[in-house]
Design a protein around this motif. Structure first.
Motif: not given
Length: 124
Positions: A16-20, A81-98
């Motif tokens: 449930m992404p929380r956009f600003d 490769q993977e998308i991680r979301v923080d606890c309140d779903q307003d930030a993402l960490v993407m694990i990537v292969t550049p």
């Protein structure tokens, strides 16, 4: 007391992404091998959808006011490769292969300098 939606967003299993207020999320790209932070950018709903559909990182440029695909001109895409979301779903960490340098300056990472005193020093 937290609303049911807040409880679901913070502890549930539904994305449930929380956009600003500007319709954006913070997105951090991290190299899947080195774990180095490559860049920080923003995503709107369309960029997030394009990223999830294609597996290639898409962002929203605040300065240009439009969506863009990382590497669309340089070829230096970020394969997600993977998308991680923080606890309140307003930030993402993407694990990537550049597929090349992540920074528009040609540096591997946008974080290629450190603050030292009142100046900046390149990280070796």
């Amino acid at each position: 007391m937290s609303s049911p939606e807040t409880v679901e967003r913070e502890t549930g299993t539904r994305f449930m992404p929380r956009f600003d207020a500007n319709g954006l999320l913070t997105a951090i790209a991290v190299d899947s091998v080195t774990k180095e932070i490559l860049m920080v950018a923003f995503m709107n709903a369309q960029a997030l959808e394009a990223t999830r559909e294609t597996g290639i990182a898409h962002f929203y440029s605040r300065s240009r006011g439009k969506q863009w695909m990382k590497g669309e001109t340089s070829g230096h895409i970020l394969k997600v490769q993977e998308i991680r979301v923080d606890c309140d779903q307003d930030a993402l960490v993407m694990i990537v292969t550049p597929a090349g340098p992540a920074c528009h300056t040609g540096a591997t990472s946008c974080f290629y300098r450190r603050v030292e005193g009142e100046g900046l020093v390149p990280i070796a």
